[in-house]
Write an enzyme that holds these catalytic residues in place. Sequence first.
Site, mmCIF file in Angstrom:
data_model
loop_
_atom_site.group_PDB
_atom_site.id
_atom_site.type_symbol
_atom_site.label_atom_id
_atom_site.label_comp_id
_atom_site.label_asym_id
_atom_site.label_seq_id
_atom_site.Cartn_x
_atom_site.Cartn_y
_atom_site.Cartn_z
ATOM 1 N N ASN A 7 0.887 -1.172 0.000
ATOM 2 C CA ASN A 7 0.000 0.000 0.000
ATOM 3 C C ASN A 7 0.921 1.217 0.000
ATOM 4 O OD1 ASN A 7 -1.785 2.050 0.463
ATOM 5 N ND2 ASN A 7 -2.758 1.111 2.244
ATOM 6 N N LYS A 14 3.366 0.791 3.108
ATOM 7 C CA LYS A 14 3.017 -0.248 4.079
ATOM 8 C C LYS A 14 3.073 -1.588 3.363
ATOM 9 C CE LYS A 14 -0.490 2.411 6.330
ATOM 10 N NZ LYS A 14 -1.904 2.571 6.368
ATOM 11 N N ARG A 91 -2.500 -2.144 -3.476
ATOM 12 C CA ARG A 91 -3.696 -1.338 -3.301
ATOM 13 C C ARG A 91 -3.563 -0.138 -4.235
ATOM 14 N NH1 ARG A 91 -4.947 3.313 0.882
ATOM 15 N NH2 ARG A 91 -7.151 3.539 0.442
ATOM 16 N N HIS A 180 -13.006 2.722 -0.120
ATOM 17 C CA HIS A 180 -13.067 1.660 0.906
ATOM 18 C C HIS A 180 -13.709 0.382 0.356
ATOM 19 C CE1 HIS A 180 -13.248 4.929 4.302
ATOM 20 N NE2 HIS A 180 -11.999 4.535 4.115
ATOM 21 N N ASN A 211 -10.513 6.815 10.478
ATOM 22 C CA ASN A 211 -10.164 8.211 10.262
ATOM 23 C C ASN A 211 -10.994 8.761 9.118
ATOM 24 O OD1 ASN A 211 -8.444 10.059 11.391
ATOM 25 N ND2 ASN A 211 -6.699 8.678 11.095
ATOM 26 N N ARG A 241 -12.249 15.407 7.575
ATOM 27 C CA ARG A 241 -12.998 15.802 6.368
ATOM 28 C C ARG A 241 -14.414 16.214 6.741
ATOM 29 N NH1 ARG A 241 -11.448 10.398 3.863
ATOM 30 N NH2 ARG A 241 -9.281 10.684 3.242
ATOM 31 N N ASP A 283 -9.048 12.320 16.563
ATOM 32 C CA ASP A 283 -9.046 10.955 17.088
ATOM 33 C C ASP A 283 -10.248 10.765 18.020
ATOM 34 O OD1 ASP A 283 -8.436 8.644 18.810
ATOM 35 O OD2 ASP A 283 -6.552 8.657 17.698
ATOM 36 N N PHE A 284 -11.054 9.752 17.721
ATOM 37 C CA PHE A 284 -12.290 9.554 18.494
ATOM 38 C C PHE A 284 -12.021 9.220 19.961
ATOM 39 C CE2 PHE A 284 -16.006 9.676 15.609
ATOM 40 C CZ PHE A 284 -15.329 10.008 14.436
ATOM 41 N N ARG A 285 -10.841 8.654 20.240
ATOM 42 C CA ARG A 285 -10.515 8.379 21.653
ATOM 43 C C ARG A 285 -10.380 9.694 22.422
ATOM 44 N NH1 ARG A 285 -6.051 4.284 19.560
ATOM 45 N NH2 ARG A 285 -6.099 5.929 18.022
ATOM 46 N N GLU A 384 -8.188 -5.545 4.696
ATOM 47 C CA GLU A 384 -8.042 -5.225 3.280
ATOM 48 C C GLU A 384 -6.854 -5.957 2.660
ATOM 49 O OE1 GLU A 384 -8.590 -1.221 4.933
ATOM 50 O OE2 GLU A 384 -9.317 -0.640 2.962
HETATM 51 P P1 ADP Z 1 -7.752 4.849 8.820
HETATM 52 O O1 ADP Z 1 -8.986 5.419 8.221
HETATM 53 O O2 ADP Z 1 -6.626 5.827 8.932
HETATM 54 O O3 ADP Z 1 -7.368 3.498 8.292
HETATM 55 P P2 ADP Z 1 -8.457 3.408 11.224
HETATM 56 O O4 ADP Z 1 -9.476 2.516 10.647
HETATM 57 O O5 ADP Z 1 -7.166 2.810 11.695
HETATM 58 O O6 ADP Z 1 -8.149 4.656 10.334
HETATM 59 O O7 ADP Z 1 -9.137 4.174 12.441
HETATM 60 C C1 ADP Z 1 -8.409 5.104 13.178
HETATM 61 C C2 ADP Z 1 -9.333 5.755 14.165
HETATM 62 O O8 ADP Z 1 -9.913 4.776 15.022
HETATM 63 C C3 ADP Z 1 -8.598 6.699 15.086
HETATM 64 O O9 ADP Z 1 -8.649 8.005 14.584
HETATM 65 C C4 ADP Z 1 -9.368 6.602 16.362
HETATM 66 O O10 ADP Z 1 -10.213 7.732 16.418
HETATM 67 C C5 ADP Z 1 -10.251 5.399 16.235
HETATM 68 N N1 ADP Z 1 -10.110 4.489 17.370
HETATM 69 C C6 ADP Z 1 -9.174 3.543 17.580
HETATM 70 N N2 ADP Z 1 -9.372 2.937 18.775
HETATM 71 C C7 ADP Z 1 -10.456 3.518 19.343
HETATM 72 C C8 ADP Z 1 -11.170 3.363 20.573
HETATM 73 N N3 ADP Z 1 -10.803 2.458 21.475
HETATM 74 N N4 ADP Z 1 -12.234 4.156 20.800
HETATM 75 C C9 ADP Z 1 -12.610 5.076 19.913
HETATM 76 N N5 ADP Z 1 -11.989 5.278 18.751
HETATM 77 C C10 ADP Z 1 -10.927 4.523 18.456
#
Ligand code: ADP
Length: 399
Positions: A7, A14, A91, A180, A211, A241, A283-285, A384
């Site tokens: 990728n 990657k 990819r 996706h 993300n 976005r 970041d959702f965390r 993927e």
């Molecule tokens: P990408 O679209 O870059 O491939 P991922 O599918 O890896 O992204 O998702 C990344 C996102 O997942 C991070 O931005 C984070 O917000 C979210 N994430 C990861 N772990 C958790 C968690 N435990 N709780 C909430 N959100 C999480």
Amino acid sequence: MKILVINCGSSSLKYQLLDMADETLLAKGLCERIGIDGHLTHKPQNGKPVFNEDVAMPTHTEAIAAVLDKLTSAEYGVVSSMKEIGAVGHRVVHGGEKFAASVRIDASVMDAIAECIPLAPLHNPANITGIEACRAVMGDVPQVAVFDTAFHQSMPGKAFTYAIPYEYYTDLKVRRYGFHGTSHRYVARRAAEMLGKPLDALKLISCHMGNGSSICAIDGGKSVDTSMGFTPIAGLPMGTRCGDIDVSILEYLAANTGKDVKELTNILNKKSGVLGVSGVSSDFRDLDAAAAQGNERARLALEMFQYAVAKTVGGYVAAMNGVDGIIFTAGVGENSADTRAAICRYLGYLGVEISDERNAKRGEDTFISTDGSRVPVMVIPTNEELVIARDTRDIVEGK
Ligand code: ADP
């Protein structure tokens, strides 16, 4: 057959090496800062040590060479020689309307990927660079392209056409493409296995929430609608976005900020979404933590995201006149039980019922709905790379 999955981004690469005899992962890793200086993180899965050091990578060719060197080395390796690698699967982000499936790469395919550059000006050139670098280092090992857009080529005209003058579609290829696709395809197939029914008899809605986020309506195994559009900016609000907004906002902002369309588009891609609304993080965390501490804008950003997902799911139930299963996947979909629960609360009218205990599980394919839920809801970690490796094997073996 052992397959190297690549990728390739503009300054990163990657990779995963998979043994398709049993679909196991042999090694994975990441090249970063290609063209700047270069750093390689290589993680063998056979107990050998991780390699995590700077390696000079003036171009992607040196990056691929460094990856192959580590894959075959005595200290960090997982294969004895490059000859063990039977094929490479790439990819590729955009296949335009030319590719509705994965394809073995030859000169005409390279030309067609290059023709799609105007549709993905950042991604397709990097993908081409990765393919050329593999050819330079690996010679005539078969290479296969797996497109993010291909799965969505089954969308009907009513789903992919924008209500703008038709010649913008015919002359300039402006339409919904969707992205996706590899992830939506993977989870749909897994969901059919989990439901014990043939994929072609199922109406599924796949929510890829990372993300970048997109939702896909999958009827009989085929994508019939998806939330991303001409580019990945469309649909849901995402990490950075904006998702769907009124297009007139662009002109209004240009007039009132002095910024041009290019600069504003960059803001809509990189500084908007839940980051823009919360001012906290993409970041959702971080958003969960901030909202728990009473940050109102973080709470609003999360609510907007959940609401947009729920509305899109509802729209796709209408589009397919029903739904037999709802899937959550990717970073947020796989990990955030709170987000899943909040989205499912909107879906009570469908008879969706979530089990808190099941929803708390992590990292495995699982049902999170109760046995009595009228629509089953699943969490399926996406893979993927495995889809790319499977497609590559099937094409090289002529299946
Ligand atoms: P990408 O679209 O870059 O491939 P991922 O599918 O890896 O992204 O998702 C990344 C996102 O997942 C991070 O931005 C984070 O917000 C979210 N994430 C990861 N772990 C958790 C968690 N435990 N709780 C909430 N959100 C999480």
